[in-house]
Scaffold this motif. Structure first.
Motif, PDB file in Angstrom:
ATOM      1  N   ARG A  61       0.838  -1.204   0.000  1.00  0.00           N
ATOM      2  CA  ARG A  61       0.000   0.000   0.000  1.00  0.00           C
ATOM      3  C   ARG A  61       0.875   1.257   0.000  1.00  0.00           C
ATOM      4  O   ARG A  61       0.616   2.211  -0.741  1.00  0.00           O
ATOM      5  CB  ARG A  61      -0.926  -0.009   1.223  1.00  0.00           C
ATOM      6  N   TYR A  62       1.904   1.282   0.814  1.00  0.00           N
ATOM      7  CA  TYR A  62       2.839   2.407   0.840  1.00  0.00           C
ATOM      8  C   TYR A  62       3.429   2.612  -0.552  1.00  0.00           C
ATOM      9  O   TYR A  62       3.510   3.736  -1.049  1.00  0.00           O
ATOM     10  CB  TYR A  62       3.943   2.135   1.870  1.00  0.00           C
ATOM     11  N   GLY A  63       3.825   1.520  -1.191  1.00  0.00           N
ATOM     12  CA  GLY A  63       4.376   1.592  -2.539  1.00  0.00           C
ATOM     13  C   GLY A  63       3.394   2.182  -3.533  1.00  0.00           C
ATOM     14  O   GLY A  63       3.766   2.994  -4.388  1.00  0.00           O
ATOM     15  N   GLU A  64       2.130   1.782  -3.429  1.00  0.00           N
ATOM     16  CA  GLU A  64       1.095   2.326  -4.328  1.00  0.00           C
ATOM     17  C   GLU A  64       0.949   3.833  -4.122  1.00  0.00           C
ATOM     18  O   GLU A  64       0.863   4.595  -5.091  1.00  0.00           O
ATOM     19  CB  GLU A  64      -0.254   1.658  -4.052  1.00  0.00           C
ATOM     20  N   LEU A  65       0.899   4.244  -2.870  1.00  0.00           N
ATOM     21  CA  LEU A  65       0.740   5.671  -2.566  1.00  0.00           C
ATOM     22  C   LEU A  65       1.932   6.479  -3.061  1.00  0.00           C
ATOM     23  O   LEU A  65       1.771   7.545  -3.674  1.00  0.00           O
ATOM     24  CB  LEU A  65       0.543   5.881  -1.062  1.00  0.00           C
ATOM     25  N   LYS A  66       3.132   5.985  -2.813  1.00  0.00           N
ATOM     26  CA  LYS A  66       4.339   6.702  -3.220  1.00  0.00           C
ATOM     27  C   LYS A  66       4.509   6.677  -4.740  1.00  0.00           C
ATOM     28  O   LYS A  66       4.986   7.646  -5.325  1.00  0.00           O
ATOM     29  CB  LYS A  66       5.583   6.129  -2.521  1.00  0.00           C
ATOM     30  N   ALA A 126      10.837  -3.704  -5.911  1.00  0.00           N
ATOM     31  CA  ALA A 126       9.896  -3.118  -6.875  1.00  0.00           C
ATOM     32  C   ALA A 126       9.710  -1.623  -6.628  1.00  0.00           C
ATOM     33  O   ALA A 126       9.697  -0.823  -7.571  1.00  0.00           O
ATOM     34  CB  ALA A 126       8.559  -3.847  -6.813  1.00  0.00           C
ATOM     35  N   SER A 127       9.583  -1.241  -5.374  1.00  0.00           N
ATOM     36  CA  SER A 127       9.394   0.174  -5.057  1.00  0.00           C
ATOM     37  C   SER A 127      10.638   0.983  -5.379  1.00  0.00           C
ATOM     38  O   SER A 127      10.555   2.055  -5.980  1.00  0.00           O
ATOM     39  CB  SER A 127       9.016   0.340  -3.579  1.00  0.00           C
ATOM     40  N   LEU A 128      11.798   0.476  -4.995  1.00  0.00           N
ATOM     41  CA  LEU A 128      13.052   1.175  -5.280  1.00  0.00           C
ATOM     42  C   LEU A 128      13.283   1.287  -6.788  1.00  0.00           C
ATOM     43  O   LEU A 128      13.685   2.337  -7.288  1.00  0.00           O
ATOM     44  CB  LEU A 128      14.228   0.470  -4.594  1.00  0.00           C
ATOM     45  N   ASP A 129      13.013   0.203  -7.512  1.00  0.00           N
ATOM     46  CA  ASP A 129      13.162   0.223  -8.967  1.00  0.00           C
ATOM     47  C   ASP A 129      12.204   1.227  -9.604  1.00  0.00           C
ATOM     48  O   ASP A 129      12.572   1.931 -10.542  1.00  0.00           O
ATOM     49  CB  ASP A 129      12.921  -1.165  -9.563  1.00  0.00           C
TER      50      ASP A 129
END
Length: 192
Positions: A61-66, A126-129
């Protein structure tokens, strides 16, 4: 007959994100999660099965928001340099400028858990990429409009910029000079 849920699962997940983000996986207790979500232990575990599942869903969820937040900078007006500086400045301001200096939840997860949990490692990668990809696009835009030097390919510069930003965020968590990260960002931008 199955009982209907008496809570908003998305709202509970968003509260869990805030709780994990302000602490760590290890330091966040089930009681902390119950208090922040307003759920009883049984409701929490019925909805999310276990703390690890809730943490993984919180990271997702954090990844989606960011992701939504950072991709908006692809439409930022001005040069690629201006858009990149605005994005990086926003990250440092919102992540390091909070009272508890909680930094980035993904960096926190990568440092705390690393590769010990395959799902957490996959989510953090995935988020960092994704973030690095946005940085690369902004650098490429800047190279196209002449506001960023073409001394190296955009993807390679993005790797360096992202690593420096991560370091500035980690340092901001314990810095005694709140302006240090901003000066670091200015120095980083001067190298482009």
């Amino acid at each position: 007959m199955a009982r209907h849920k008496e809570f908003d699962e998305q709202q509970a997940l968003d509260q869990a994100v805030e709780t994990f983000w302000s602490g760590t996986y290890a330091s966040t207790s089930t009681q902390d999660l119950c208090e922040s979500t307003g759920l009883s232990r049984s409701s929490l575990y019925n909805a999310f099965s276990c703390k690890a599942d809730l943490y993984q869903r919180s990271l997702r969820r954090y990844g989606e928001l960011k992701d939504a937040e950072r991709t908006a900078y692809l439409e930022h007006p001005g040069t690629g340099r201006e858009a990149l500086e605005a994005l990086l400045g926003h990250v440092l301001e919102t992540q390091g400028g909070s009272e508890d200096r909680r930094g980035c939840m993904v960096i926190n997860a990568a440092v705390e858990i690393g590769g010990d949990d395959d799902e957490v490692a996959s989510l953090t990668r995935a988020s960092l990429d994704g973030f690095r990809g946005v940085v690369a696009q902004l650098i490429a835009r800047g190279q196209d409009d002449g506001s960023i030097a073409t001394t190296a390919p955009a993807a390679e510069l993005a790797t360096v910029v992202h690593a420096a930003l991560n370091g500035l965020q980690v340092g901001a968590r314990v810095a005694t000079d709140p302006a240090a990260a901003g000066r670091g960002l200015q120095t980083l931008m001067s190298l482009l």
